[in-house]
Design an enzyme around this catalytic site. Structure first.
Site, PDB file in Angstrom:
ATOM      1  N   THR A 191       0.260   5.293  -1.634  1.00 15.27           N
ATOM      2  CA  THR A 191      -0.181   6.393  -0.770  1.00 15.27           C
ATOM      3  C   THR A 191       0.257   7.750  -1.328  1.00 15.27           C
ATOM      4  OG1 THR A 191       1.786   6.031   0.610  1.00 15.27           O
ATOM      5  CG2 THR A 191      -0.274   5.057   1.356  1.00 15.27           C
ATOM      6  N   ILE A 222       9.169   6.215  -0.814  1.00 15.65           N
ATOM      7  CA  ILE A 222       9.580   5.365  -1.928  1.00 15.65           C
ATOM      8  C   ILE A 222       9.679   6.149  -3.225  1.00 15.65           C
ATOM      9  CG2 ILE A 222       7.221   4.620  -2.495  1.00 15.65           C
ATOM     10  CD1 ILE A 222       8.503   1.799  -2.955  1.00 15.65           C
ATOM     11  N   THR A 231       5.596  -1.741   2.036  1.00  7.81           N
ATOM     12  CA  THR A 231       4.792  -2.784   2.679  1.00  7.81           C
ATOM     13  C   THR A 231       5.342  -3.105   4.055  1.00  7.81           C
ATOM     14  OG1 THR A 231       4.056  -5.091   2.573  1.00  7.81           O
ATOM     15  CG2 THR A 231       6.126  -4.564   1.462  1.00  7.81           C
ATOM     16  N   SER A 232       4.433  -3.349   4.979  1.00 11.99           N
ATOM     17  CA  SER A 232       4.813  -3.692   6.348  1.00 11.99           C
ATOM     18  C   SER A 232       5.152  -5.170   6.485  1.00 11.99           C
ATOM     19  CB  SER A 232       3.665  -3.345   7.306  1.00 11.99           C
ATOM     20  OG  SER A 232       2.467  -3.988   6.886  1.00 11.99           O
ATOM     21  N   HIS A 283      -3.857  -9.514  -4.905  1.00  6.15           N
ATOM     22  CA  HIS A 283      -5.176  -9.289  -4.304  1.00  6.15           C
ATOM     23  C   HIS A 283      -6.218  -8.815  -5.314  1.00  6.15           C
ATOM     24  CE1 HIS A 283      -2.865  -8.740  -0.278  1.00  6.15           C
ATOM     25  NE2 HIS A 283      -3.110 -10.007  -0.530  1.00  6.15           N
ATOM     26  N   CYS A 328     -25.865  -8.087 -13.278  1.00 10.06           N
ATOM     27  CA  CYS A 328     -25.433  -8.387 -14.645  1.00 10.06           C
ATOM     28  C   CYS A 328     -26.531  -8.053 -15.644  1.00 10.06           C
ATOM     29  CB  CYS A 328     -25.068  -9.866 -14.741  1.00 10.06           C
ATOM     30  SG  CYS A 328     -24.566 -10.400 -16.378  1.00 10.06           S
ATOM     31  N   ASN A 384      10.967   1.329   2.951  1.00 10.03           N
ATOM     32  CA  ASN A 384       9.700   1.517   3.658  1.00 10.03           C
ATOM     33  C   ASN A 384       9.887   2.611   4.704  1.00 10.03           C
ATOM     34  OD1 ASN A 384       6.933   0.469   3.845  1.00 10.03           O
ATOM     35  ND2 ASN A 384       7.469  -0.101   5.932  1.00 10.03           N
ATOM     36  N   ALA A 411       0.799  -1.221   0.000  1.00 11.36           N
ATOM     37  CA  ALA A 411       0.000   0.000   0.000  1.00 11.36           C
ATOM     38  C   ALA A 411       0.834   1.276   0.000  1.00 11.36           C
ATOM     39  CB  ALA A 411      -0.938   0.008   1.209  1.00 11.36           C
ATOM     40  N   ARG A 434      -3.482   0.528   7.336  1.00  9.70           N
ATOM     41  CA  ARG A 434      -3.017   0.434   8.724  1.00  9.70           C
ATOM     42  C   ARG A 434      -2.291   1.664   9.257  1.00  9.70           C
ATOM     43  NH1 ARG A 434      -3.284  -4.455   6.537  1.00  9.70           N
ATOM     44  NH2 ARG A 434      -4.204  -6.100   7.804  1.00  9.70           N
TER      45      ARG A 434
END
Length: 247
Positions: free
Chosen positions: A30, A238, A197-198, A123, A156, A220, A26, A38
């Site tokens: 951001t 990042i 990422t954590s 995901h 649908c 991070n 995530a 989180r």
């Protein structure tokens, strides 16, 4: 080391690498205005009728799809976000023949929007939606516009079935083919860059254990459980880090 010294080391690692894989979460998005789950300002800390982790579970989706979609449209559909410096740099790395794959936990599609081609979306993606009955595909606009339907649900147009986002909800398993492709890429990499990422979301975070290459770089803002194993750790933005190296 100072930030400048760490960037110099990152540049050296990048220059020596021929098969880089990026594993991100995530924190990569951001800086594009997409909240994470989180952080202090993340979705997990915002008030809602139910806890977010409850709402985005398969049990809740089955039990109360109206409330699920009310939350989903308000919090997870972000249509105007644009790729940031990290997304753009990664796309350039791939174009330069340095980066072979991106493995992401994000569902926003910003890596592809920046131009990246080989992206494993662990995901899923908010950009893809399918009828649960006949599997007819629908875009993100269809989900947004369905809030005007009498029951506020996306049905649908072909068979009337409920349309579900191609997003992995809690209690759902990851796509086997995507996981296998991600593992294969990580196993073949000579450098693995972990960013934004954590590393506390499983089973996604467990994929990094398949890396046996030469360099492990971790970028991070906060510490992670893998800091001690990395060849280079940079606790900073990042986008700032990727903007500081020559591709």
């Amino acid at each position: 080391m100072t930030f400048e010294e760490k960037i110099a080391e990152f540049q050296k690692i990048y220059d020596e690498s021929n098969n880089i894989v990026f594993f991100g979460g995530a924190g990569v998005s951001t800086e594009s205005g997409i909240p994470d789950f989180r952080s202090q300002d993340g979705l997990y800390n915002q008030e809602w009728k139910y806890p977010p982790e409850t709402i985005i579970s398969r049990t809740f989706f089955n039990h109360d799809p109206k409330e699920f979609y009310r939350f989903y449209r308000a919090k997870l559909i972000i249509k105007n976000a644009e790729p940031n410096a990290a997304h753009i740099a990664l796309a350039k790395m791939e174009e330069a023949g340095k980066l072979s794959a991106i493995v992401t936990q994000n569902i926003d599609g910003l890596h592809q929007k920046a131009g990246s081609k080989n992206v494993f979306e662990l995901h899923g993606s908010t950009l893809r939606n399918f009828c649960m009955n006949c599997r007819a595909p629908y875009g993100i606009d269809f989900i947004e516009e369905s809030k005007s339907a009498p029951d506020t649900l996306p049905h649908c147009k072909k068979c009337g079935g409920l349309v579900k986002p191609d997003v992995v909800l809690y209690e759902e398993g990851l796509n086997d083919a995507i996981v296998e492709g991600a593992i294969r890429s990580i196993q073949n990499a000579d450098t693995l860059i972990i960013g934004g990422t954590s590393l506390i979301v499983y089973p996604a975070a467990s994929l990094v254990q398949y890396f046996t290459g030469k360099y492990l770089v971790l970028i991070n803002k906060s510490e992670t459980s893998s800091d001690k194993d990395a060849d280079l750790v940079i606790h900073d933005s990042i986008g700032k880090v990727f903007s500081s190296i020559k591709i």
